[in-house]
Design a protein around this motif. Structure first.
Motif, PDB file in Angstrom:
ATOM      1  N   ASN A 196       0.831  -1.211   0.000  1.00 19.78           N
ATOM      2  CA  ASN A 196       0.000   0.000   0.000  1.00 19.78           C
ATOM      3  C   ASN A 196       0.865   1.260   0.000  1.00 19.78           C
ATOM      4  N   ARG A 197       1.955   1.211   0.731  1.00 21.16           N
ATOM      5  CA  ARG A 197       2.896   2.344   0.765  1.00 21.16           C
ATOM      6  C   ARG A 197       3.428   2.611  -0.638  1.00 21.16           C
ATOM      7  N   SER A 198       3.798   1.548  -1.318  1.00 27.63           N
ATOM      8  CA  SER A 198       4.318   1.678  -2.674  1.00 27.63           C
ATOM      9  C   SER A 198       3.266   2.267  -3.614  1.00 27.63           C
ATOM     10  N   LYS A 199       2.026   1.822  -3.479  1.00 29.38           N
ATOM     11  CA  LYS A 199       0.939   2.346  -4.328  1.00 29.38           C
ATOM     12  C   LYS A 199       0.743   3.840  -4.085  1.00 29.38           C
ATOM     13  N   ALA A 200       0.807   4.244  -2.818  1.00 27.08           N
ATOM     14  CA  ALA A 200       0.637   5.661  -2.504  1.00 27.08           C
ATOM     15  C   ALA A 200       1.798   6.481  -3.052  1.00 27.08           C
ATOM     16  N   ASN A 201       3.001   5.950  -2.958  1.00 24.14           N
ATOM     17  CA  ASN A 201       4.166   6.663  -3.502  1.00 24.14           C
ATOM     18  C   ASN A 201       4.051   6.864  -5.011  1.00 24.14           C
ATOM     19  N   LYS A 202       3.395   5.930  -5.684  1.00 23.46           N
ATOM     20  CA  LYS A 202       3.198   6.025  -7.132  1.00 23.46           C
ATOM     21  C   LYS A 202       1.902   6.761  -7.478  1.00 23.46           C
ATOM     22  N   GLU A 203       1.228   7.291  -6.438  1.00 25.39           N
ATOM     23  CA  GLU A 203      -0.039   8.009  -6.566  1.00 25.39           C
ATOM     24  C   GLU A 203      -1.130   7.160  -7.209  1.00 25.39           C
ATOM     25  N   LEU A 204      -1.115   5.875  -6.907  1.00 25.57           N
ATOM     26  CA  LEU A 204      -2.162   4.952  -7.351  1.00 25.57           C
ATOM     27  C   LEU A 204      -3.189   4.790  -6.228  1.00 25.57           C
ATOM     28  N   ASP A 205      -3.747   5.923  -5.800  1.00 26.76           N
ATOM     29  CA  ASP A 205      -4.625   5.934  -4.630  1.00 26.76           C
ATOM     30  C   ASP A 205      -5.839   5.024  -4.778  1.00 26.76           C
ATOM     31  N   ASP A 206      -6.367   4.896  -5.988  1.00 27.54           N
ATOM     32  CA  ASP A 206      -7.543   4.055  -6.193  1.00 27.54           C
ATOM     33  C   ASP A 206      -7.211   2.565  -6.095  1.00 27.54           C
ATOM     34  N   LYS A 207      -5.924   2.218  -6.089  1.00 28.79           N
ATOM     35  CA  LYS A 207      -5.486   0.811  -5.983  1.00 28.79           C
ATOM     36  C   LYS A 207      -5.168   0.407  -4.539  1.00 28.79           C
ATOM     37  N   ILE A 208      -5.250   1.347  -3.622  1.00 24.87           N
ATOM     38  CA  ILE A 208      -4.961   1.056  -2.211  1.00 24.87           C
ATOM     39  C   ILE A 208      -6.020   0.107  -1.677  1.00 24.87           C
ATOM     40  N   SER A 209      -5.559  -0.906  -0.947  1.00 23.29           N
ATOM     41  CA  SER A 209      -6.455  -1.919  -0.384  1.00 23.29           C
ATOM     42  C   SER A 209      -6.665  -1.685   1.107  1.00 23.29           C
ATOM     43  N   TYR A 210      -7.885  -1.884   1.555  1.00 22.45           N
ATOM     44  CA  TYR A 210      -8.197  -1.773   2.983  1.00 22.45           C
ATOM     45  C   TYR A 210      -7.943  -3.084   3.728  1.00 22.45           C
ATOM     46  N   THR A 211      -7.718  -4.146   3.007  1.00 17.80           N
ATOM     47  CA  THR A 211      -7.609  -5.481   3.589  1.00 17.80           C
ATOM     48  C   THR A 211      -6.597  -5.551   4.728  1.00 17.80           C
ATOM     49  N   VAL A 212      -5.442  -4.948   4.537  1.00 18.25           N
ATOM     50  CA  VAL A 212      -4.379  -5.018   5.546  1.00 18.25           C
ATOM     51  C   VAL A 212      -4.852  -4.454   6.884  1.00 18.25           C
ATOM     52  N   TYR A 213      -5.650  -3.411   6.866  1.00 17.45           N
ATOM     53  CA  TYR A 213      -6.089  -2.777   8.112  1.00 17.45           C
ATOM     54  C   TYR A 213      -7.134  -3.628   8.817  1.00 17.45           C
ATOM     55  N   TYR A 214      -8.004  -4.258   8.047  1.00 17.06           N
ATOM     56  CA  TYR A 214      -8.982  -5.162   8.635  1.00 17.06           C
ATOM     57  C   TYR A 214      -8.298  -6.395   9.226  1.00 17.06           C
ATOM     58  N   ILE A 215      -7.316  -6.933   8.491  1.00 18.69           N
ATOM     59  CA  ILE A 215      -6.560  -8.080   9.021  1.00 18.69           C
ATOM     60  C   ILE A 215      -5.829  -7.664  10.296  1.00 18.69           C
ATOM     61  N   GLY A 216      -5.231  -6.488  10.286  1.00 17.89           N
ATOM     62  CA  GLY A 216      -4.492  -6.006  11.457  1.00 17.89           C
ATOM     63  C   GLY A 216      -5.379  -5.821  12.675  1.00 17.89           C
ATOM     64  N   ILE A 217      -6.543  -5.246  12.485  1.00 16.34           N
ATOM     65  CA  ILE A 217      -7.482  -5.057  13.597  1.00 16.34           C
ATOM     66  C   ILE A 217      -7.942  -6.423  14.106  1.00 16.34           C
ATOM     67  N   GLY A 218      -8.277  -7.304  13.176  1.00 13.52           N
ATOM     68  CA  GLY A 218      -8.697  -8.659  13.567  1.00 13.52           C
ATOM     69  C   GLY A 218      -7.597  -9.395  14.305  1.00 13.52           C
TER      70      GLY A 218
ATOM     71  N   LEU B 200      -4.944  -1.627  21.884  1.00 16.67           N
ATOM     72  CA  LEU B 200      -5.313  -0.247  21.579  1.00 16.67           C
ATOM     73  C   LEU B 200      -4.287   0.418  20.646  1.00 16.67           C
ATOM     74  N   LEU B 201      -3.014   0.177  20.889  1.00 15.28           N
ATOM     75  CA  LEU B 201      -1.968   0.785  20.081  1.00 15.28           C
ATOM     76  C   LEU B 201      -2.028   0.305  18.632  1.00 15.28           C
ATOM     77  N   PHE B 202      -2.043  -1.008  18.435  1.00 18.02           N
ATOM     78  CA  PHE B 202      -2.099  -1.539  17.076  1.00 18.02           C
ATOM     79  C   PHE B 202      -3.455  -1.234  16.429  1.00 18.02           C
ATOM     80  N   GLY B 203      -4.515  -1.266  17.209  1.00 17.38           N
ATOM     81  CA  GLY B 203      -5.829  -0.888  16.686  1.00 17.38           C
ATOM     82  C   GLY B 203      -5.818   0.548  16.186  1.00 17.38           C
TER      83      GLY B 203
END
Length: 160
Positions: A90-112, A137-140
């Motif tokens: 996701n960091r790489s996608k943002a650096n390339k300004e591919l904002d519409d390609k950013i995935s939310y999956t990592v954050y849901y997996i992380g919270i879970g 709380l910190l990782f959330g």
């Protein structure tokens, strides 16, 4: 007016933080797994070494060498590597300004995973450490905060 460049910069920074923290977490799980395996082998081959340990320490050692403990450590390695990888992608996608390609999956997996890890700790040890809620709380926070940045970047593209 939102400065999308500042949002992108913050997003890439937090994804880097998440990636690094989870890489370190994977290394800790690997050491836990290897330590558990070494302890299990030592307990089987040289039980006299453990005769001097008090009952509480010995029980903690036994709990850390159960099949469930090894499963937990292995699962931790896999999930933390997945989270680190997806965050850095996701960091790489943002650096390339591919904002519409950013995935939310990592954050849901992380919270879970933050929630599941507390549950697994309770199942493994029969108690929850004092730091477990702090880590939860910190990782959330890291995941929710970064998720909001991702949503802001994706919404920008939807507006244009």
């Amino acid at each position: 007016m939102i400065s999308y460049e500042k949002v992108r910069q913050s997003f890439t920074t937090w994804n880097t933080v998440i990636g690094i923290l989870y890489i370190l977490n994977a290394v800790l799980f690997l050491f836990s797994l290897l330590g558990g395996l070494m302890s299990k082998l030592a307990m089987e081959k040289q039980p006299e070494i453990y005769a001097s340990l008090d009952e509480i320490t010995l029980e903690a050692l036994r709990q850390s060498t159960t099949p469930f403990a090894f499963f937990t450590f292995g699962l931790g390695i896999v999930i933390t590597i997945v989270i680190a990888t997806l965050a850095l992608i996701n960091r790489s996608k943002a650096n390339k300004e591919l904002d519409d390609k950013i995935s939310y999956t990592v954050y849901y997996i992380g919270i879970g995973w933050a929630i599941i890890s507390v549950v697994l700790e309770f199942l493994l040890l029969g108690t929850i450490s004092l730091l477990a809620p702090v880590w939860l709380l910190l990782f959330g926070f890291f995941h929710v905060f970064t998720l909001r940045k991702a949503q802001t970047l994706k919404e920008k593209n939807a507006e244009h």
